[in-house]
Scaffold this active site. Structure first.
Site, PDB file in Angstrom:
ATOM      1  N   ASN A 105       0.787  -1.045   0.136  1.00  0.00           N
ATOM      2  CA  ASN A 105      -0.044  -0.100  -0.085  1.00  0.00           C
ATOM      3  C   ASN A 105       0.897   1.171  -0.288  1.00  0.00           C
ATOM      4  OD1 ASN A 105      -0.423   1.957   2.560  1.00  0.00           O
ATOM      5  ND2 ASN A 105       0.434   0.071   3.348  1.00  0.00           N
ATOM      6  N   LEU A 109      -0.968   8.587   3.721  1.00  0.00           N
ATOM      7  CA  LEU A 109      -1.559   9.179   4.990  1.00  0.00           C
ATOM      8  C   LEU A 109      -2.723  10.299   4.491  1.00  0.00           C
ATOM      9  CD1 LEU A 109       1.544  10.013   7.261  1.00  0.00           C
ATOM     10  CD2 LEU A 109      -0.379   8.311   7.530  1.00  0.00           C
ATOM     11  N   ASN A 135      -3.924   7.218  15.845  1.00  0.00           N
ATOM     12  CA  ASN A 135      -2.691   7.266  14.984  1.00  0.00           C
ATOM     13  C   ASN A 135      -2.306   8.452  14.538  1.00  0.00           C
ATOM     14  OD1 ASN A 135      -0.699   7.017  12.660  1.00  0.00           O
ATOM     15  ND2 ASN A 135      -0.676   4.714  13.598  1.00  0.00           N
ATOM     16  N   ASN A 163       3.072   7.557  14.730  1.00  0.00           N
ATOM     17  CA  ASN A 163       3.442   6.782  13.595  1.00  0.00           C
ATOM     18  C   ASN A 163       4.823   7.626  13.125  1.00  0.00           C
ATOM     19  OD1 ASN A 163       3.970   5.893  10.895  1.00  0.00           O
ATOM     20  ND2 ASN A 163       1.932   6.068  10.205  1.00  0.00           N
ATOM     21  N   CYS A 166       6.340   5.593   8.748  1.00  0.00           N
ATOM     22  CA  CYS A 166       5.371   5.220   7.509  1.00  0.00           C
ATOM     23  C   CYS A 166       6.385   5.274   6.277  1.00  0.00           C
ATOM     24  CB  CYS A 166       4.460   6.352   7.387  1.00  0.00           C
ATOM     25  SG  CYS A 166       3.453   6.236   5.696  1.00  0.00           S
ATOM     26  N   THR A 228       4.826  -1.527   8.137  1.00  0.00           N
ATOM     27  CA  THR A 228       5.013  -2.354   7.155  1.00  0.00           C
ATOM     28  C   THR A 228       6.528  -1.962   6.595  1.00  0.00           C
ATOM     29  OG1 THR A 228       4.295  -0.315   5.721  1.00  0.00           O
ATOM     30  CG2 THR A 228       2.587  -1.876   5.941  1.00  0.00           C
TER      31      THR A 228
END
Length: 342
Positions: A105, A109, A135, A163, A166, A228
């Site tokens: 993905n 954001l 988040n 977060n 990312c 991820t």
């Protein structure tokens, strides 16, 4: 997921508490198995979950969408999609692509922004039994601090998940790969809020333990392991990257062995609750993370295949405890270690 073509096969052997003005209270349970989990022990505004199954950020929206499909009140907690100070349109399309062992993905954001979240979403969450954790993401330490300050005391917000990991932004990994920068962001947020603070770490580091120690020392109540992993896909027909932003984050079953190892390592080194995240598709997957040292787990990519996946993971955990004759989830935490973790 041994040997099968990994298109998210969900033969799952398999989510509470009330968040109102930052006060969490455990939901009454009728079954004899204790699944309650505390993620901010010792903090005045704690984070007590009725069970260890959480919906992962970015896969559950704001909770309202899937609330039409499943009973979200059975979950231990919901982590809403990443929120920034201002609304973001996100990365160019296409943003997702399925892989043989998960998905990529590159959402970037996309979100409605802090103001709209406080006005539209938080009042609904305040009426829910299940705690909702926001988040948050920023481009600077000051932006993280501002988000924490504005969310502090907002009814319906039970905690914050930072977060700092990312992979779908130009500098999205800057904070998460450097222990000092990660600690600086955590400390800035801790100074601005009385809410429980969870820090979500990236697997894309040489020494995850160093980063984990740094953020815990800076005031993190708990850790989410892990976000991820940076990855990509190429279309052999067009000879171009599939994702509009070229790169994305890999999630799903392929990430599970990596995330499981990180949980195991950090559990031996850090005295703080860990939330395992990465490729959890069944109750047995969740049990593995708990045995590795996680107090709770997040289910994410599995919900794209089966919206009921988090509930099936919860049912699988309950079934395992019953079959093993165990009355308390805490009896399993870290049991895979030769020497029990801190």
């Amino acid at each position: 997921m041994s040997g099968r073509p990994l298109v998210f096969s969900l033969t799952a052997s398999d989510t509470n508490s009330r968040a109102h003005a930052g006060i969490i209270s455990q939901r009454r349970r009728k079954d004899p198995v204790n699944l309650a989990v505390e993620l901010a022990p010792g903090r005045k505004r704690g984070l007590l979950l009725a069970n260890p199954v959480m919906a992962a950020s970015g896969t559950f929206g704001y909770g309202l969408e899937l609330a039409k499909t499943i009973d979200v009140q059975r979950l231990g907690a919901i982590v809403c999609k990443g929120t920034t100070l201002r609304a973001r349109r996100g990365n160019p399309q296409p943003r997702t692509v399925e892989t043989s062992a998960g998905m990529l993905n590159s959402i970037g954001l996309q979100n409605i922004g802090m103001t709209a979240l406080g006005r539209k979403m938080a009042p609904i969450w305040a009426t829910w039994q299940v705690p909702v954790i926001v988040n948050i993401a920023g481009e600077s330490k000051d932006e993280y601090a501002a988000l924490a300050r504005r969310l502090d005391g907002v009814p319906g917000v039970a905690g914050l998940e930072l977060n700092i990991s990312c992979p779908n932004l130009a500098h999205g990994l800057d904070f998460g790969t450097d222990p000092q920068m990660a600690a600086a962001v955590t400390a800035a947020v801790r100074q601005e809020t009385t809410l429980p603070v969870i820090v979500k770490l990236t697997p894309n580091v040489v020494d995850i333990v160093a980063v984990a120690r740094a953020v815990v020392e800076a005031g993190a109540d708990a850790l989410t392991l892990a976000n991820t992993y940076p990855a990509m896909a190429i279309d052999v027909r067009t000879r171009r990257p599939v994702l509009g932003w070229t790169f994305g984050g890999l999630s799903g079953p392929a990430l599970k062995p990596i995330a499981l190892r990180l949980v195991y390592l950090v559990a031996e080194a850090v005295d703080a609750p860990i939330i395992g995240c990465g490729g959890i598709m069944s109750g047995d997957d969740a049990i593995e993370f708990i045995l590795a040292g996680a107090s709770a787990v997040q289910v994410g990519t599995a919900t794209f295949v089966n919206p009921r996946a988090p509930l099936e993971v919860l049912e699988g955990i309950e079934r395992y405890l019953t079959q093993q004759g165990l009355h308390d989830i805490h009896l399993l935490v870290g049991q895979a270690h030769v020497t029990p973790p801190h």
